[in-house]
Design a protein around this motif. Structure first.
Motif, mmCIF file in Angstrom:
data_model
loop_
_atom_site.group_PDB
_atom_site.id
_atom_site.type_symbol
_atom_site.label_atom_id
_atom_site.label_comp_id
_atom_site.label_asym_id
_atom_site.label_seq_id
_atom_site.Cartn_x
_atom_site.Cartn_y
_atom_site.Cartn_z
ATOM 1 N N ASN A 15 0.791 -1.222 0.000
ATOM 2 C CA ASN A 15 0.000 0.000 0.000
ATOM 3 C C ASN A 15 0.825 1.274 0.000
ATOM 4 O OD1 ASN A 15 -2.601 -1.339 0.324
ATOM 5 N ND2 ASN A 15 -1.857 -1.914 2.330
ATOM 6 N N ASP A 16 2.127 1.164 -0.261
ATOM 7 C CA ASP A 16 3.028 2.310 -0.137
ATOM 8 C C ASP A 16 3.080 2.829 1.290
ATOM 9 O OD1 ASP A 16 3.767 2.296 -2.781
ATOM 10 O OD2 ASP A 16 2.172 3.642 -3.394
ATOM 11 N N ASP A 19 -2.669 4.457 3.987
ATOM 12 C CA ASP A 19 -4.004 4.011 3.592
ATOM 13 C C ASP A 19 -5.011 5.069 4.011
ATOM 14 O OD1 ASP A 19 -5.997 2.212 2.649
ATOM 15 O OD2 ASP A 19 -6.420 1.619 4.716
ATOM 16 N N VAL A 20 -5.907 5.428 3.107
ATOM 17 C CA VAL A 20 -6.909 6.460 3.384
ATOM 18 C C VAL A 20 -8.293 5.832 3.299
ATOM 19 C CG1 VAL A 20 -7.732 8.767 2.794
ATOM 20 C CG2 VAL A 20 -5.383 8.114 2.258
ATOM 21 N N VAL A 90 -6.658 8.514 8.002
ATOM 22 C CA VAL A 90 -5.376 8.203 7.367
ATOM 23 C C VAL A 90 -4.595 7.308 8.312
ATOM 24 C CG1 VAL A 90 -3.123 9.132 6.711
ATOM 25 C CG2 VAL A 90 -5.185 10.240 5.903
ATOM 26 N N THR A 92 -0.873 5.195 8.636
ATOM 27 C CA THR A 92 0.440 5.034 8.035
ATOM 28 C C THR A 92 1.390 4.422 9.060
ATOM 29 O OG1 THR A 92 2.154 6.153 6.733
ATOM 30 C CG2 THR A 92 1.297 7.347 8.641
ATOM 31 N N LEU A 138 -5.641 12.698 -0.902
ATOM 32 C CA LEU A 138 -4.987 11.419 -0.622
ATOM 33 C C LEU A 138 -5.881 10.253 -1.033
ATOM 34 C CD1 LEU A 138 -3.379 12.156 2.866
ATOM 35 C CD2 LEU A 138 -2.131 11.401 0.830
ATOM 36 N N TYR A 139 -7.182 10.389 -0.741
ATOM 37 C CA TYR A 139 -8.136 9.327 -1.087
ATOM 38 C C TYR A 139 -8.267 9.179 -2.600
ATOM 39 C CZ TYR A 139 -12.418 6.534 -0.910
ATOM 40 O OH TYR A 139 -13.343 5.527 -1.050
ATOM 41 N N GLN A 142 -5.193 7.505 -4.010
ATOM 42 C CA GLN A 142 -5.164 6.087 -3.666
ATOM 43 C C GLN A 142 -6.013 5.264 -4.638
ATOM 44 O OE1 GLN A 142 -5.239 4.556 0.537
ATOM 45 N NE2 GLN A 142 -7.328 4.035 -0.002
ATOM 46 N N ASN A 143 -7.078 5.867 -5.146
ATOM 47 C CA ASN A 143 -8.002 5.158 -6.021
ATOM 48 C C ASN A 143 -7.859 5.546 -7.490
ATOM 49 O OD1 ASN A 143 -9.882 3.641 -4.014
ATOM 50 N ND2 ASN A 143 -9.707 5.701 -3.166
ATOM 51 N N SER A 144 -6.757 6.212 -7.825
ATOM 52 C CA SER A 144 -6.540 6.665 -9.196
ATOM 53 C C SER A 144 -6.011 5.536 -10.079
ATOM 54 C CB SER A 144 -5.555 7.828 -9.206
ATOM 55 O OG SER A 144 -5.217 8.189 -10.519
ATOM 56 N N ARG A 155 1.477 11.153 -4.237
ATOM 57 C CA ARG A 155 1.130 10.732 -2.873
ATOM 58 C C ARG A 155 2.187 11.201 -1.873
ATOM 59 N NH1 ARG A 155 -0.625 4.593 -2.397
ATOM 60 N NH2 ARG A 155 -1.740 5.316 -0.558
#
Length: 289
Positions: A15-16, A19-20, A90, A92, A138-139, A142-144, A155
């Motif tokens: 997830n890098d 997570d958002v 968020v 992390t 951020l969200y 994440q979903n791009s 990010r």
């Protein structure tokens, strides 16, 4: 739902390390089974509704426009939420912050927020809007479906903006708050700082323990108590991440990378990389093309 989100460990490679979550449809009015440990550094921002959450003996009742910072490994002893709760979250970990904070000042601010006790801040409207926008960015990232390398860079930028905004909020609403660390927390931060400088040349816990004038066993213990992972695990994961970054650059041969990271040979570098990723360096590079 909320317990499962807070209590799920983030795998940094998957997830890098960030997570958002945006909860908009929390149907059930309930009391969540407790106690449980919060597995990551988490930041809650309440959009609507109310939550009653307690860590150890300190209760926080959070409402609309309230910000709640939850440090790693906090023990939740009570969690209630109204059925109309809407919130941004968020999550992390140290790995992501270690590799992605652009400035030491931000890294220190993140370390402070991550290690210290939970605290609630009731935001003014303008600050709530700014932080909400960063959460939404951020969200969205994440979903791009955009190119992975572009998303990773964006990010990182957005994450630094997020930490900067948290730092600004704490300095504004908690001006008496100082970066006051315990000895254990100070050693963890010093270890991560030294690791960022010497990682490419020094791969053993003994070096970092020696630089801090403590034994390797003591360093491993203190790092694990604060972060959930040993110093050795941090060294390996950071070295793997650096290796992957270098492998994405075609101007570096595998032999060049082995030399850059001070492995005795390209073969030994290959053995290390496969042990911790399941792939040879050449396989990883081919998969990235």
């Amino acid at each position: 739902m909320i317990r499962e989100i807070l209590n799920t460990e983030i795998k940094s490679i998957e997830n890098d390390g960030v997570d958002v979550v945006y909860i908009t449809d929390y149907k059930m009015k309930n009391i969540v089974s407790v106690p449980f440990a919060v597995s990551n550094f988490s930041v809650l921002l309440i959009k609507s509704g109310k939550m009653n959450i307690r860590f150890h003996d300190e209760t926080n009742i959070v409402n609309r426009k309230d910000l709640l910072v939850i440090p790693f490994n906090s023990i939740c002893t009570k969690l209630e939420a109204t059925d109309n709760i809407q919130l941004y979250l968020v999550r992390t970990n140290f790995d992501f912050a270690f590799n992605n904070c652009y400035e030491k000042e931000l890294s220190d601010a993140f370390s402070f927020l991550m290690l210290k006790s939970d605290r609630k801040i009731s935001l003014q409207k303008a600050d709530f809007k700014v932080l909400s926008l960063i959460y939404k960015l951020l969200y969205a990232l994440q979903n791009s479906d955009d190119k992975p390398e572009v998303i990773i860079k964006l990010r990182r930028i957005c994450f630094n903006l997020f930490i900067y905004e948290l730092k600004f909020i704490h300095s504004k609403y908690k001006p008496d708050l100082t970066l006051d660390f315990s000895r254990r927390e100070s050693i963890v931060i010093q270890f991560l700082t030294i690791l960022s400088i010497h990682l490419r040349k020094q791969h053993h816990v003994q070096f970092y323990a020696g630089a801090l004038f403590i034994t390797p066993g003591h360093l491993n213990k203190m790092v694990k108590e604060s972060t959930g992972k040993t110093a050795k695990a941090f060294i390996i994961e950071a070295l793997v991440n650096v290796s992957k970054n270098l492998l994405t650059d075609s101007s570096y041969s595998v032999s060049n990378i082995a030399d850059e990271l001070e492995f005795s040979s390209a073969e030994n570098f290959g053995v290390f990389f496969k042990r911790h990723t399941g792939m040879l360096p050449t396989e990883f590079r081919s998969n990235k093309k």
